[in-house]
Motif scaffolding. Structure first.
Motif, short mmCIF file in Angstrom:
data_model
loop_
_atom_site.label_atom_id
_atom_site.label_comp_id
_atom_site.label_asym_id
_atom_site.label_seq_id
_atom_site.Cartn_x
_atom_site.Cartn_y
_atom_site.Cartn_z
N ASP A 869 0.83 -1.21 0.00
CA ASP A 869 0.00 0.00 0.00
C ASP A 869 0.87 1.26 0.00
N THR A 870 2.16 1.07 0.20
CA THR A 870 3.09 2.21 0.12
C THR A 870 4.13 1.87 -0.95
N ASP A 871 4.74 2.90 -1.51
CA ASP A 871 5.74 2.65 -2.53
C ASP A 871 6.93 3.60 -2.41
N GLY A 872 7.22 4.04 -1.20
CA GLY A 872 8.38 4.93 -1.04
C GLY A 872 8.06 6.38 -1.33
N THR A 873 6.74 6.69 -1.59
CA THR A 873 6.36 8.09 -1.78
C THR A 873 5.23 8.48 -0.82
N MET A 874 4.99 7.62 0.20
CA MET A 874 3.88 7.88 1.10
C MET A 874 4.39 8.32 2.47
N THR A 875 3.89 9.45 2.95
CA THR A 875 4.22 9.91 4.30
C THR A 875 3.17 9.33 5.26
N PRO A 876 3.43 9.37 6.56
CA PRO A 876 2.41 8.89 7.51
C PRO A 876 1.08 9.62 7.31
N SER A 877 1.17 10.91 6.99
CA SER A 877 -0.05 11.68 6.79
C SER A 877 -0.79 11.21 5.54
N ASP A 878 -0.06 10.85 4.50
CA ASP A 878 -0.69 10.31 3.29
C ASP A 878 -1.47 9.04 3.62
N LEU A 879 -0.98 8.29 4.62
CA LEU A 879 -1.63 7.03 5.01
C LEU A 879 -2.70 7.27 6.07
N GLN A 880 -2.96 8.56 6.34
CA GLN A 880 -3.91 8.94 7.39
C GLN A 880 -3.50 8.33 8.72
N MET A 881 -2.19 8.34 8.99
CA MET A 881 -1.68 7.79 10.23
C MET A 881 -1.02 8.87 11.07
N ASP A 882 -1.53 10.09 11.00
CA ASP A 882 -0.94 11.19 11.76
C ASP A 882 -0.87 10.88 13.26
N TRP A 883 -1.78 10.00 13.71
CA TRP A 883 -1.84 9.65 15.14
C TRP A 883 -0.55 9.03 15.64
N ILE A 884 0.25 8.45 14.74
CA ILE A 884 1.45 7.75 15.21
C ILE A 884 2.68 8.63 15.17
N VAL A 885 2.52 9.88 14.68
CA VAL A 885 3.68 10.77 14.59
C VAL A 885 3.70 11.67 15.82
N SER A 886 4.74 11.52 16.63
CA SER A 886 4.85 12.28 17.87
C SER A 886 5.08 13.76 17.57
N LYS A 887 4.28 14.59 18.19
CA LYS A 887 4.47 16.03 18.04
C LYS A 887 5.49 16.52 19.05
N LYS A 888 5.64 15.72 20.13
CA LYS A 888 6.48 16.20 21.23
C LYS A 888 7.95 15.95 20.98
N LYS A 889 8.26 14.84 20.33
CA LYS A 889 9.68 14.49 20.17
C LYS A 889 10.39 15.55 19.34
N TYR A 890 11.63 15.89 19.80
CA TYR A 890 12.37 16.93 19.13
C TYR A 890 12.80 16.48 17.73
N ASP A 891 13.17 15.21 17.64
CA ASP A 891 13.69 14.74 16.35
C ASP A 891 13.49 13.23 16.23
N PHE A 892 13.31 12.75 15.03
CA PHE A 892 13.42 11.33 14.70
C PHE A 892 13.73 11.27 13.21
N ILE A 893 14.12 10.11 12.74
CA ILE A 893 14.52 10.01 11.33
C ILE A 893 13.34 10.39 10.44
N GLY A 894 13.53 11.40 9.63
CA GLY A 894 12.48 11.81 8.68
C GLY A 894 11.59 12.92 9.16
N LYS A 895 11.73 13.31 10.42
CA LYS A 895 10.78 14.29 10.99
C LYS A 895 10.78 15.61 10.20
N ARG A 896 11.99 16.13 9.97
CA ARG A 896 12.05 17.44 9.33
C ARG A 896 11.39 17.41 7.95
N SER A 897 11.49 16.27 7.29
CA SER A 897 10.94 16.19 5.93
C SER A 897 9.42 16.28 5.91
#
Lengths: 1001, 91
Positions: A869-897
C-alpha cells in the motif's frame, strides 16, 4: 567425391586419426587437430554462409577468433545446438554436425540473395527511415517480417544439458597469449620464482612462429620454429608455471581482475562429454599481467572484396604451413606490405602457383627478393578494381595506380584465380589493454593504436605492442619483462636473431577504383555487410563521432565486433573529414573479447542454485498439508491451504471466515526480528520510530512506523520491551535486512555515542500466530500456568512462558483485528510448537491460513502493508496515520521532511478505501483510478493497492491511493479496465470492526 | 572489480562491500532550525566527481562496519581508507 586439397605433410595433425563430420548434411573427413574451417578447405568447400543483409555468398576469411564470415550452427536440433560458432576456432570431432546460417533454402541457393540486387535501395539506416509510418503497421507487418529475415543462427529450443563452472585463480604473473613473446615472458617469469599462469586460446602454444619454416627467420642459427619447439618443451617442466590451452580471456577489469573461459569439451564427441564439465569461467586475480595478445592482419578495401576465396594472406599461410591445406591452385596475393610475401614464399615452396599484386612501387625487403628469385610475378603499383565469381572467386581485374595513389590509370588487366590472399598490414590487439582502463597512442608510420599508459600493474609485449619483426619482438620482450619482473635469471641474454627487415607499408584505407563509389561494393564489416559507401553516407547525413557512425551503419557490431575492419572505418572517416586519424579515437572495446555462452556466465547458479530459498521451521508441515507457496523475497511462505478441489478463492474465503468465527493459525516466522540491547536502547527507538518509546513499560508491545530521512514510510512492526534495556523489534518480511543495515548505519556513523547493540535473530525464532475468538481457549490449553484474562495479559503485552519445558515468548498482538497471540520459540522447536497448537485447537476447528488470507483480514481492518500500500512516496499523513507521529519528540529520522512544502501539499496521493458499486465486482490491484474518462489527456488520480472479496462483509473491498483522497469520501470515481469501466465510491479504509471491539472479545 | 582494504579485516574483493554514497555529510543536530532549502541540501544534494571522491563503504558481507574511502572515480584507484569519525589523511 570432393577433391583433396591436403597437399603437404604436417606435424601438427594426427594423420592416423581420421575423423568424419557432417556439414550441411554431407559427410566429410578431416584429421584430429583440424578446425572445421581447415577441414572444409581441405575438401574444397569455400562457400560457408550468406551475409547478414544482402545474403551474399561468403567463405572462410581467417583462421582465428576474428573470423567475420564463417560462422556456423553446431549440432542438430534440440539442446546441444549452438549458433554463431566460428568455423575457424571449432575443432572437429567424430560425429560433429555443422550447418550454414542465414540462408534459405540452402547456402548454395538462397532466396534472400535478392537483397543483393536491390541493395541500392537499402542503404545504411534503411530500417530506421522506412518503417516509421504508419505506426499501426509496425506490430502487424514490419516487425514480424524484419524478425523473420534478421538474425544469424538459431537458439536452442531446450535447456542446456551441459555443466559449467566458476573458479577463482590467484597468481603472481598472468601471461595472456602463447605466441613467441608470451612464451618467452612466461619462461622468464617462472624462472624468477613467480607463480605464473600462461593462457592461450588455441589447442597448442606457439602462435604463428611455430609454423614459420622460412630460412629467413633464424634464432641462434636455428630456424625460428624449431627453436620455439624446444622452448615450448622446456615450459612443460617448469613446476611453477600453469599452462591453460583452449582458454580465452574475455574481460580485463581494474586491479588486474580478469575473466577467462576454459573450454574442456567442445572438441570432443558428444558421448565423451556427458556429465563432464564443458566450460569453466576463471576469475583471475593476478599481481602482474603481461599481455601478449598479438596482432590481426588487416584486409584491403576494394570493390567486391568479399567473395568466397578472398582470405587474409597470413591465414592462407597458416592453412598451408600448419594444416597442410592449400586454399587454391591459382593464388593471387594482394598486399600493401612485405609480410604477405611470406605467404607467397610458402605457397611457392609447395609448388603452388602464385602471383603478387602490390600497391607499392617497390620494396627492397629480403622477402621480396626471395619471391622474385623464385620467379613469382609481381605487379607493382597496381590495385584490384573488381572481382568476379559468385560462389567462389574466379578472376580479378587490376589497374595501375596514379602517381599519388588516389586514382587508377591505364588499361584493365584480367587475371584468373581461385584464391585471393589480401594483406593490409597489421592491427595490434589492444582490446584487453583498453578494457583495463589503459590509454592508447597512435603511431603514424603504420597507422596503429598502441598501448600507452596502463592503469594497473601490466605491460604489453610483442605485436600487440607494435613490434612486428622477429628481432624486435624478442629483444623488446626480454628487456620489458626483465624490467617489469625485476628479473635476474635470464637465459635469453645471448640470443642471436636474424630476420628480414621490412619496408614501410603504403596505407590507403579505401583503394581507388575506375567506377564511382556508388557503383561499387567495397566491404568493411563483412559480417554486418557495411561498405565504405555506408560510412560516407552516414557522414553526409551529419554523423561525425565514430561511435555514432558505428551505430548508424552497424559497422563493427557483429559477433566479431569488427576485429578486422574497425580501423578501416576510422581511416575512411578521417580521410573524408580531413582530420588526423589519431585524434578521432577508437570505439570502446567492451568485454567479452569473444562471445561467451550464457552457460559459462551463470556457471552452477542454475535451477535450485539460481537463488537462495529460505524455509521456515514449519515448512514441511505446510508441504504435507498441501499448501501452495508464495515467494516473499527469498522466503517460501504458505500462501493458502486448498482442500481437495478448492480453488484459491474458495480456500481463502474459507480460511478468512474460520479465523474470524473461531480460530486461525499463521506461520509468521519470516517476519524480521532484531534483538536490541544497551542502556540507550529506548533513546535509539525514539530516534528511529515516529512515535515515543521512553514510557513503554517492561513487558509491553508497541507498533512503530519507521521513516526514511525523506519522510517516506520505510518499514513498520511491533517492538516489545523484554526488560529495562532489552527490546525485540519485528520488521516486515522483505525489509528485515535493509532495516538492520539502516539501523547499523545510523548507529555507526551518526550516533556512535549511543550504547546500543543490534543482532538479527530472524532465523533464531519460529513464530506461530493464533487468532480468533477461540485463540484464548487454545492458549489456555497450551499454557495452563498463565492467566489469560485481560488484566493479567492485556492486548499489546508480552509474557515469558514454557511449553513442555521449552522457553517461549508470547505476545498478545494482532494483525487481523481479532483477539490474537504470537508465540515465539527457538527455531528447532517451531514445527513441534505448530503441531501442538493444531492439536490444542482441534476442537475449535483451528484453521491454518496463508499469506493471502492474512492480507485479506488485515485489509478488512485497513492495516497497511509497507511495500504494497506504500511505494516509497507515502508519508504517515498520506496514510492517514498522523496519530502515530509524535508532536512532542524533538527529532526522529524523517521528521524534518514532514514539514517540507512538498510533503505538506494537500493534493498528495492519500490512502482511501474503495467500494465497488456492484459489491461482487473485485478490482484489479494496480488498476488506475480516474474521474473523467473523456478528458484528454486523461488524468490519473491514483491506483488500487489492495483488493479482495471479503467473506466477512460479503462484498468487495479495496485500498487505494488517490490524489486528495482525504477529502473525497463519498465521491464516485471510475476504474477503467480493458473491456469495461468499473464504478467505485471512495470510503473509509477501515471496513470491519472500526471500534476494535473484537481485539478483546 | 577493485580491492578494498577494510580497516578492520584487510584487503578483500569489492564484491564483499556495498557503497554508501558521499562521505562526511553530517546529519544536522537541529533539523527543525533549518530552512527547506538547507534541509534539502543535506537530504538530496550529493557530489558526483570525476576524480578524487570521499565515499562511505560498508563491509556488508564481512564485518558489517562502515568506513570511509578516498577513491579516484576516473580510474578506481583507492588513495586511503579510514574509520568513521577519523579525519581524512592529509595526503
Amino acid at each position: 567425391m570432393s577433391e583433396n586439397f591436403r597437399s603437404t605433410e604436417t606435424k601438427f595433425l594426427d594423420k592416423t586419426n581420421r575423423i568424419s563430420f557432417k556439414y550441411n548434411g554431407k559427410k566429410y573427413y578431416g584429421y584430429k587437430g583440424d578446425t572445421l574451417a581447415s577441414a572444409l578447405l581441405s575438401n574444397g568447400v569455400h562457400l560457408i554462409g550468406r551475409s547478414f543483409k544482402y545474403h551474399r555468398p561468403r567463405g572462410i576469411m581467417t583462421c582465428g577468433s576474428e573470423e567475420p564470415n564463417a560462422i556456423v550452427q553446431i549440432g542438430g536440433n534440440g539442446s546441444f545446438t549452438e549458433p554463431n560458432v566460428r568455423a575457424t576456432e571449432q575443432e572437429i570431432y567424430e560425429g560433429l554436425e555443422a550447418s550454414s546460417q542465414n540462408c534459405w533454402p540452402s547456402v548454395e541457393f538462397d532466396v534472400g540473395g535478392i537483397n543483393n540486387f536491390i541493395s541500392p535501395v537499402i542503404p545504411a539506416g534503411f530500417y530506421y527511415k522506412t518503417f516509421m509510418w504508419p505506426k499501426k503497421l509496425w506490430y502487424s507487418l514490419y516487425e514480424p517480417a524484419i524478425r523473420l529475415s534478421a538474425g544469424l543462427g538459431k537458439s536452442p529450443t531446450q535447456p542446456d544439458p551441459e555443466l559449467y563452472d566458476h573458479k577463482h585463480l590467484h597468481c603472481d604473473v598472468l601471461v595472456v597469449g602463447g605466441g613467441i613473446s608470451g612464451i618467452i615472458a612466461a619462461s622468464i617469469s617462472a624462472d624468477n620464482g613467480n607463480n605464473t599462469v600462461l593462457i592461450d586460446d588455441k589447442n597448442s602454444l606457439g602462435g604463428s612462429t611455430v609454423y614459420q619454416n622460412d630460412e629467413n627467420f633464424k634464432i641462434n642459427d636455428e630456424i625460428s620454429s624449431s627453436w620455439l619447439d624446444k622452448k615450448i618443451e622446456e615450459l612443460k617442466n617448469k613446476h611453477n608455471l600453469t599452462i591453460k590451452n583452449r582458454t580465452s580471456v574475455a574481460a580485463y577489469h581494474g586491479y588486474n581482475y580478469l575473466l577467462a573461459r576454459e573450454n574442456f569439451a567442445d572438441h570432443k564427441p558428444l558421448d565423451e562429454r556427458l556429465n563432464k564439465l564443458r566450460q569453466r569461467l576463471w576469475k583471475i586475480r593476478a599481481k602482474k599481467v603481461i599481455l601478449a595478445t598479438g596482432a590481426i592482419e588487416r584486409p584491403l578495401i576494394f570493390n567486391n572484396n568479399d567473395r568466397p576465396g578472398v582470405m587474409l594472406a597470413s591465414s592462407v599461410k597458416k592453412y598451408i604451413d600448419f594444416f597442410g591445406v592449400r586454399c587454391g591452385d591459382k593464388n593471387i596475393i594482394f598486399t600493401n606490405n612485405d609480410t604477405a610475401y611470406e605467404t607467397a614464399i610458402s605457397l611457392n615452396k609447395k609448388g603452388i602457383e602464385v602471383t603478387v599484386i602490390d600497391i607499392r612501387k617497390n620494396s627492397s625487403s629480403a622477402l621480396v627478393k626471395t619471391t622474385q628469385d623464385a620467379g613469382i610475378k609481381i605487379y607493382w603499383n597496381h590495385t584490384i578494381v573488381n572481382t568476379s565469381g559468385y560462389r567462389r572467386i574466379k578472376s580479378i581485374e587490376i589497374m595501375e595506380m596514379s602517381e599519388d595513389g588516389t586514382n587508377v590509370v591505364g588499361k584493365k588487366t584480367s587475371l584468373i584465380c581461385d584464391n585471393l590472399s589480401i594483406s593490409g598490414g597489421w592491427t595490434p590487439m589492444v582490446h584487453l589493454f583498453t578494457q583495463s582502463g589503459g590509454k592508447l597512442r597512435f603511431r603514424d608510420a603504420d597507422q596503429v593504436f598502441l598501448p600507452n599508459t596502463a592503469m594497473s600493474d601490466q605491460i604489453s609485449i610483442g605485436s600487440c605492442n607494435g613490434d612486428f619483426e622477429l628481432d624486435d619482438i624478442i629483444k623488446n620482450t626480454i628487456s620489458e619483462c626483465k624490467n617489469f619482473l625485476s628479473a635476474s635469471v635470464i637465459d635469453y641474454d645471448l640470443l642471436k636473431v636474424s630476420c628480414p627487415k621490412q619496408n614501410e607499408s603504403k596505407i590507403i584505407w579505401l583503394l581507388p577504383n575506375d567506377k564511382p563509389l556508388g557503383k561499387t561494393k567495397p566491404f568493411l564489416d563483412f559480417q554486418n555487410d557495411s561498405t565504405a559507401k555506408d560510412i560516407k553516407l552516414a557522414m553526409r547525413e551529419g554523423f561525425k563521432s565514430i561511435e555514432h557512425v558505428k551505430r548508424y551503419t552497424t559497422t563493427g557490431m557483429g559477433t566479431d565486433q569488427g576485429k578486422l575492419a574497425n580501423m578501416h572505418a576510422l581511416g575512411i572517416i578521417s580521410e573524408t573529414a580531413g582530420v588526423k586519424m589519431g585524434s578521432l579515437g577508437t570505439t570502446t572495446f567492451r568485454p567479452p573479447y569473444t562471445p561467451l555462452t550464457f552457460g559459462t556466465i551463470v556457471g552452477r547458479n542454475v535451477g535450485t542454485f539460481f537463488d537462495i530459498t529460505r524455509k521456515t521451521p514449519m515448512h514441511d508441515w505446510h508441504k504435507d498439508h498441501k499448501a501452495e507457496f508464495e515467494n516473499v523475497g527469498q522466503w517460501k511462505r504458505a500462501w493458502y491451504y486448498p482442500k481437495k478441489i478448492e480453488s484459491m478463492h474458495q480456500a481463502v474465503q474459507r480460511e478468512s471466515k474460520a479465523a474470524r468465527e473461531s480460530a486461525g493459525i499463521l506461520d509468521a516466522s519470516t517476519l524480521g526480528k532484531i534483538d536490541i540491547k544497551g542502556t540507550d536502547a529506548s533513546e535509539f527507538l525514539n530516534r528511529v520510530y515516529t512515535n515515543a518509546w521512553s514510557k513503554l513499560g517492561i513487558g509491553k508491545c508497541r507498533y512503530g512506523l519507521m521513516l526514511n530521512e525523506d519522510g517516506m514510510v520505510y518499514d513498520d512492526g511491533v517492538t516489545t520491551r523484554l526488560s529495562e534495556n532489552h527490546y525485540l523489534m519485528t520488521t516486515t518480511t522483505g525489509g528485515a535486512a535493509n532495516v538492520l543495515s539502516k539501523l547499523e548505519d545510523y548507529l555507526q556513523t551518526e550516533w556512535p555515542e549511543l550504547d546500543v547493540w543490534l543482532t538479527s535473530v530472524t532465523d533464531h525464532y519460529a513464530t506461530a500466530s493464533v487468532c480468533g475468538p477461540n485463540s484464548k481457549n487454545i492458549l489456555k490449553k497450551l499454557f495452563p500456568n498463565i492467566e489469560f484474562n485481560d488484566e493479567n495479559f492485556p492486548h499489546m503485552s508480552f509474557k515469558n512462558a514454557e511449553l513442555d519445558g521449552i522457553n517461549c515468548r508470547i505476545m498478545r498482538i494482532s494483525f487481523t483485528g481479532e483477539h490474537s497471540y504470537e508465540i515465539n520459540i527457538e527455531s528447532k522447536y517451531g514445527k513441534s510448537l505448530w503441531e501442538k497448537c493444531m492439536d490444542a485447537g482441534k476442537k475449535f476447528n483451528i484453521t491454518p491460513y496463508g499469506t493471502e488470507t492474512m492480507h485479506l483480514l488485515r485489509a478488512e481492518k485497513g492495516f497497511i502493508i509497507v511495500g504494497q500500500d506504500t511505494d516509497g512516496t507515502m508519508t504517515p499523513s498520506d496514510l492517514q496515520m498522523d496519530w502515530i507521529v509524535s508532536k512532542k519528540k524533538y527529532d526522529f529520522i524523517g521528521k524534518r521532511s514532514l514539514y517540507r512544502s512538498d510533503t505538506m501539499r494537500e493534493d498528495r496521493k492519500q490512502l482511501v478505501g474503495l467500494l465497488t458499486d456492484n459489491p461482487s465486482e473485485i478490482l484489479e490491484e494496480g488498476a488506475q483510478i480516474v474521474q473523467d474518462e473523456k478528458k484528454q489527456p486523461i488524468e490519473m488520480l491514483g491506483h488500487v493497492t489492495s483488493s479482495y472479496f471479503s467473506p466477512n462483509l460479503n462484498k468487495s473491498i479495496a485500498l487505494a491511493v488517490v490524489k486528495n483522497g482525504k477529502n473525497l469520501k463519498g465521491q464516485k470515481l471510475l476504474v477503467p479496465m480493458k473491456d469495461k469501466t468499473i464504478n467505485v465510491t471512495v470510503s473509509d479504509f477501515i471496513f470491519f470492526d472500526s471500534k476494535n471491539e473484537r481485539l478483546n472479545a | 572489480m577493485f580491492i578494498i582494504n577494510c580497516p578492520f579485516c584487510g584487503e578483500r574483493d569489492q564484491s564483499e562491500f556495498s557503497a554508501g554514497g558521499e562521505a562526511h555529510i553530517v546529519r544536522p543536530k537541529q533539523p527543525t532550525e533549518l530552512t527547506d532549502d538547507e534541509w534539502a541540501d543535506f537530504l538530496f544534494m550529493r557530489k558526483n566527481i570525476k576524480g578524487i571522491q570521499f565515499e562511505r563503504w560498508n563491509h556488508s558481507h564481512g564485518c558489517r562496519k562502515w568506513f570511509n574511502v578516498i577513491r579516484d572515480t576516473s580510474n578506481d584507484k583507492i588513495h586511503a581508507v579510514y574509520k568513521m569519525g577519523e579525519k581524512p589523511p592529509s595526503n
